[in-house]
Design an enzyme around this catalytic site. Structure first.
Site, PDB file in Angstrom:
ATOM      1  N   HIS B 189       0.537  -1.501   0.306  1.00 29.67           N
ATOM      2  CA  HIS B 189       0.198  -0.199   0.236  1.00 29.67           C
ATOM      3  C   HIS B 189       0.574   0.939  -0.669  1.00 29.67           C
ATOM      4  O   HIS B 189       1.990   1.655   0.916  1.00 29.67           O
ATOM      5  CB  HIS B 189      -1.219  -0.233   1.186  1.00 29.67           C
ATOM      6  CG  HIS B 189      -1.445   0.851   1.828  1.00 29.67           C
ATOM      7  ND1 HIS B 189      -3.070   1.223   2.030  1.00 29.67           N
ATOM      8  CD2 HIS B 189      -1.277   2.377   1.337  1.00 29.67           C
ATOM      9  CE1 HIS B 189      -3.729   2.478   1.916  1.00 29.67           C
ATOM     10  NE2 HIS B 189      -2.013   3.434   2.246  1.00 29.67           N
ATOM     11  N   ASP B 315     -10.521  -3.141  -3.561  1.00 31.73           N
ATOM     12  CA  ASP B 315     -10.043  -2.697  -2.450  1.00 31.73           C
ATOM     13  C   ASP B 315     -11.837  -2.354  -1.255  1.00 31.73           C
ATOM     14  O   ASP B 315     -12.148  -1.801  -0.479  1.00 31.73           O
ATOM     15  CB  ASP B 315      -9.605  -1.000  -2.429  1.00 31.73           C
ATOM     16  CG  ASP B 315      -9.304  -0.905  -1.056  1.00 31.73           C
ATOM     17  OD1 ASP B 315      -9.393  -1.348   0.134  1.00 31.73           O
ATOM     18  OD2 ASP B 315      -8.689   0.165  -0.989  1.00 31.73           O
TER      19      ASP B 315
END
Lengths: 353, 442
Positions: B189, B315
Site C-alpha cells: 500500500h 479494495d
C-alpha cells in the site's frame, strides 16, 4: 459564501443597516423572530462568534438554545447526526453550526428537513458571516449605502497570512471578488492553499511590494504552532516578512483600511500600535458582526416579514411587518435577562466576549 | 441468514450452463458447459441435458472463469458489524467473484498462524474461495517482520500491511529479501505517511477549495519509486495495491520495461470517480488512496488498456453507517466494491470483454497464487477437467445500484442510484450455483 451574488450580498448589507440602527436605540430589542427558536451548536471552541450569534438571535426575540461540545450528548457518544435529528425533532427553526471539520454544515443540511442551517465556521472551509461583516465594515467606512457598494469594484484588497488554514480567507475571497474587488493573497508559500487553480486572486510572497498599492489590508491570525517550524521556521521570521509592523503601516497610502477577524496575536501579525490607527476597523468589525448576523437570521427565518427599518432604501415599501418592526416590542424584551439593554454600540459588548 | 446457512442446499451433482458464449484466455466460442461433481466435464455447443441436471440459462450471457478480487476487506475478526466472511463472500458471489484475497488489517491483524487459521476456518463455508493475506510486519506496526514462513506454511501467498505502507525502506528491503526466499509476494500500500499526513482527500484544487487537508499524489509516488528500487535491488516479486496516479503508473511501466517482477492493480473507483466528488462533503467518497483528478483517472484507464495494470481489484472496504456517517475528515476511508466492479468495468472501460476478464480473473489469480500454474483452481480456462468456478453475466443488462439491496452488511457504495451495464446472472463456485438468476442461493 461562494453561492452569493453581488445582489445577494448587497441585500444582506442593506438589511444589516436596519439592525445597526436598532443597535443604537436605548432598547435594542425587536420582535422580528418572536416565536422562533434558534439553536447554536458549537462543537469547536468559540466564545466570540457564539456570543455574537446568540445575542443577535435574542435581540430579535428568538428563543435561543445553546449546545456546546463539552456539555452535549455528543460527549456521551451520540453521533452528530442523531444530535441534529434530535434538534430538529424538538422543533427548532435554525441551527447555527460551528465545527472543526470542513463541510459539517453542508452535511447537516442534507440530514434536516425543515430546520435552517447557518454556518458559523467549518474547519478551513468557510465562515460566511465573518466575510459579510468585513464587507459591511468596509462599506461603512466608505460612507455606507449604494454609493459605497460601487467602490468595491476594482478595490485592491490584500489578504495576508495563513490563508491555507483559514475559513475566513476562503469566505473573504468569495465575497470581495463577487463585488468586483481585486484580491491579492500575501503569504509564505507554505501558508497558501496547495492549489490556487481557479481562484480569482493574485499571489505574492512579498508584503512590502504591495503595501503602497492596496486599499484594504485584511490580516489573518497565525496560530503559534504553525510558526514554530511546521510551516514557518519562527514567529519572528513570520513577523519580519508578513506582520503589519508599525513601519509597514507607515508605508500604507492614506485611507487604507486595516481589518482583522480576531482574535489578534499582537506583535505577530499586527503591531499593537497599528490597531489604534484611524484606518484600523477591528472594533467596528465586531460591532457590525452583530447586525450582520441579525440580518442573516432575519433573512433566513423572518420570512414574510420586513426588517424593522430600511434607512437606505426609501424606494422599498415598508409593509405592515416593517411598520410593526419599527416599534420594538418592549414587552418581548422583558423575558430575556441575558441582554444588556444599556444602549451603546453592540460591538463593545460582543468585543468583550 | 443463519437459517439459510444451516439449510445449505445440496450441491447438484450435474449442472449445465446452457446457451451462453464462453469467453476465457483461449478465446470466445458458443458452448454449453456440463459440470459433474464440481468439475467441468464437457464444453461444446448443443450439449444434451442429462436427466436430473440443474440447468442454468446463459442465453445472451458470457460464461467466463470466476472473477478473482485481489483486494477485499472482510472485517472479520473485529468489525463484524461492517462485514463478515460470510456476508462478504456473498457479496463477492453476487459480483461474479469466486475468490477473494482477504486483507489482514482486521482487529487483531492477521500476523500470526492462529489469526490466519481463524479466518481460514471461518471461510470453509463461504460462498467463494477466501485466500488470506498475511501482514508483513507484526501488528502492521512496520517495526519487525511477521512470521512469514509460518504463515506461508498455512498457504498464505500474499503479504501486505495494507491500510498503511511499510514506512521504513530498510525494513521493506529485508521483507522483500525474506519473501523471495519463501517464494511469496509482497503487496504494498504505497503511502508515505510523512507526506500524506492526515489528508482526507487528494491534495489539489478541490481540497484547497473545500478547506480539507489533502494528501499529495507524491505520497503514493515516492513509495512506488522507492519500492521499485528495492525490487530491483532484491529481485523479489512485488505487487502494487490500488495505484491511483498517472506518475505511479509511469513508474511501473518503466520498471516493467526493465524486466522487473512487479505487478499492479487499480480499483474501479479510481477509473470512475474524481476528487470533485468530495464537493458535497459526503464521506462515502472518502477512500485511500483518495479519488484523484481527471487526468489521473484517464491515466488509470490508459494503464488498463496498455497492459501496465495487471488487475482490477476492488479494495472493498465496508464501514457500518454509524462509523462512516461522520464529518468528512473524521470518517474512515473506504468504499464497497464487490457487487459493482464487473459492471463498472463493463460500463466505463472502453475495453474488449476478454481484456476485462483478463484483468479480473486469470491475471489476478496468477498474482494471488490461485491459478492452475500455482496449484490452484481459479482463473482456469473453461475446459474439461477444471474445477467449475464460473462467472456467467449478461454484458448488456442494465441495473440500478440500490444500497439496500446489496448483500454487504454495509451501505457505503459511492454508486447509489447509478445505472450500470453488465449484470451477473449466475456464479458457480466449485460446482455449486451460489448465485442463480442474480440471487444468492445461501
Amino acid at each position: 459564501m461562494e453561492d452569493l451574488t453581488a445582489a445577494d450580498i448587497a441585500e444582506i448589507l442593506e438589511v444589516s443597516d436596519s439592525f445597526v440602527e436598532v443597535g443604537r436605540r436605548a432598547n435594542p430589542k425587536v420582535p422580528s423572530l418572536r416565536g422562533r427558536t434558534v439553536a447554536t451548536l458549537f462543537l469547536e471552541d468559540s466564545t466570540r462568534t457564539r456570543m455574537s450569534f446568540e445575542t443577535a438571535a435574542k435581540r430579535m426575540s428568538a428563543d435561543v438554545l445553546s449546545f456546546a461540545a463539552g456539555s452535549s450528548s455528543i460527549k456521551k457518544g451520540e453521533s452528530l447526526r442523531d444530535t441534529i435529528e434530535t434538534i430538529e425533532a424538538i422543533g427548532i427553526d435554525a441551527v447555527i453550526v460551528r465545527h472543526a471539520s470542513a463541510g459539517v454544515p453542508a452535511q447537516i443540511t442534507k440530514w434536516v428537513e425543515h430546520c435552517s442551517v447557518i454556518n458559523a465556521g467549518d474547519g478551513w472551509h468557510q465562515h460566511p458571516t465573518q466575510a459579510l461583516l468585513d464587507l459591511y465594515t468596509v462599506r461603512e467606512a466608505f460612507g455606507g449605502g449604494a454609493k459605497a457598494m460601487e467602490r468595491f469594484d476594482g478595490l485592491k484588497v490584500a489578504i495576508v497570512g495563513d490563508i491555507r488554514h483559514s475559513r475566513v480567507a476562503r469566505s473573504q475571497i468569495a465575497g470581495y471578488t463577487a463585488l468586483g474587488a481585486k484580491v491579492t493573497l500575501v503569504a509564505p508559500a507554505t501558508l497558501l492553499p496547495p492549489s490556487l487553480e481557479g481562484w480569482p486572486v493574485e499571489v505574492t510572497h512579498d508584503f512590502d511590494d504591495v503595501l503602497e498599492r492596496v486599499d484594504v489590508v485584511s490580516l489573518l491570525r497565525l496560530q503559534a504552532e504553525r510558526g514554530s517550524g511546521a510551516f514557518v521556521p519562527t514567529l519572528r521570521e513570520y513577523t519580519s516578512g508578513f506582520g503589519l509592523t508599525t513601519s509597514r503601516a507607515a508605508r500604507l497610502k492614506e485611507g487604507t483600511l486595516i481589518l482583522h477577524p480576531g482574535p489578534m496575536v499582537r506583535g505577530v501579525e499586527i503591531a499593537s500600535d497599528v490597531t489604534d490607527l484611524p484606518g484600523a476597523l477591528i472594533t467596528a468589525q465586531v460591532r457590525n458582526g452583530l447586525a450582520v448576523r441579525m440580518a442573516v437570521l432575519f433573512l433566513m427565518l423572518g420570512q414574510g416579514s420586513r426588517p424593522p427599518v430600511r434607512p437606505d432604501t426609501p424606494g422599498r415599501t415598508n409593509g405592515d411587518d416593517g411598520a410593526r418592526g419599527a416599534e420594538p416590542d418592549v414587552s418581548a424584551a422583558g423575558d430575556d435577562g441575558a441582554i444588556d439593554r444599556d444602549g451603546g454600540p453592540m460591538g463593545q459588548q460582543g468585543g468583550e466576549a | 441468514m443463519s437459517s439459510q446457512e444451516t439449510q445449505r442446499p445440496p450441491i447438484p451433482s450435474t449442472l449445465i450452463v446452457r446457451g451462453g458464449t464462453v469467453l476465457d484466455q483461449m478465446g470466445e466460442r458458443r458452448a454449453d458447459v456440463l459440470i459433474q461433481d464440481g468439475t467441468i466435464r464437457e464444453v461444446a455447443e448443443g450439449l444434451h441435458v442429462p436427466a436430473g441436471a440443474t440447468v442454468l440459462d446463459a442465453e445472451g450471457c458470457v460464461v467466463a472463469p470466476g472473477l478473482v478480487d485481489l483486494h477485499v476487506h472482510l472485517r472479520e475478526p473485529g468489525r463484524e458489524e461492517s462485514e463478515t466472511v460470510e456476508s462478504g463472500s456473498r457479496a463477492a458471489a453476487l459480483g461474479g467473484v469466486t475468490a477473494v484475497v482477504a486483507m489482514p488489517n482486521t482487529e487483531p491483524p492477521l500476523d500470526s498462524p492462529e489469526a490466519v487459521r481463524n479466518v481460514q476456518r471461518r471461510a470453509t463455508d463461504a460462498l467463494c474461495e477466501v485466500a488470506v493475506a498475511g501482514a508483513i510486519t507484526v501488528g502492521r506496526h512496520g517495526e519487525k517482520l511477521a512470521p512469514m514462513a509460518e504463515l506461508a506454511a498455512l498457504g498464505v501467498r500474499l503479504f501486505t500491511d495494507d491500510g498503511s505502507g511499510v514506512q521504513s525502506a530498510g525494513l521493506m528491503r529485508r521483507a522483500l529479501e525474506y519473501a523471495r526466499g519463501l517464494g511469496v509476494t509482497l503487496a504494498q500500500h504505497c503511502e508515505d505517511a510523512t507526506l500524506s499526513g492526515n489528508g482526507a482527500m487528494h491534495e489539489g484544487a478541490w481540497s484547497s477549495r473545500l478547506g480539507l487537508s489533502g494528501q499529495p499524489a507524491a505520497a503514493e509516488e515516492v513509495m512506488v519509486a522507492r519500492d521499485i528500487a528495492l525490487a530491483r535491488d532484491t529481485g523479489a516479486r512485488l505487487h502494487f495495491l490500488h495505484l491511483s496516479t498517472a506518475r505511479s503508473l509511469d513508474l511501473v511501466r518503466r520498471a516493467r520495461a526493465d524486466g522487473l517482477p512487479v505487478t499492479a492493480e487499480v480499483a474501479p473507483h479510481h477509473f470512475t470517480l474524481t476528487d470533485g466528488c468530495a464537493a458535497g462533503f459526503d464521506p462515502v467518497f472518502k477512500v485511500n488512496p483518495p479519488l484523484r483528478p481527471l487526468h489521473d483517472v484517464e491515466a488509470v484507464k490508459a494503464g488498463l488498456a496498455d497492459g501496465t495494470v495487471d488487475a482490477i481489484a476492488t479494495d472493498h472496504a465496508p464501514h457500518a453507517p454509524e462509523r462512516k456517517d461522520l464529518p468528512f475528515d473524521e470518517a474512515p476511508p473506504g468504499m464497497l466494491g464487490l457487487e459493482t466492479s464487473l459492471a463498472l468495468a463493463v460500463s466505463e472501460l472502453d475495453l474488449p470483454l476478454a481484456r476485462i476478464l483478463a484483468l479480473m480473473s486469470w491475471q489476478p489469480a496468477a498474482i494471488a497464487g490461485l491459478d492452475p500454474g500455482s496449484g490452484g483452481n481459479q482463473g482456469a480456462p473453461v475446459a474439461a477437467g477444471s474445477l467449475a468456478n464460473l462467472c456467467v453475466f449478461d454484458p448488456q443488462a442494465t441495473w440500478v445500484v440500490e444500497p439496500r439491496h446489496l448483500a454487504s452488511l454495509s451501505r457505503n457504495t459511492p454508486y447509489a442510484g447509478r445505472t450500470l451495464r453488465g449484470r451477473v446472472r449466475h456464479t458457480v463456485f466449485r460446482g455449486e450455483p451460489v448465485v442463480k438468476d442474480g440471487e444468492a442461493q445461501r
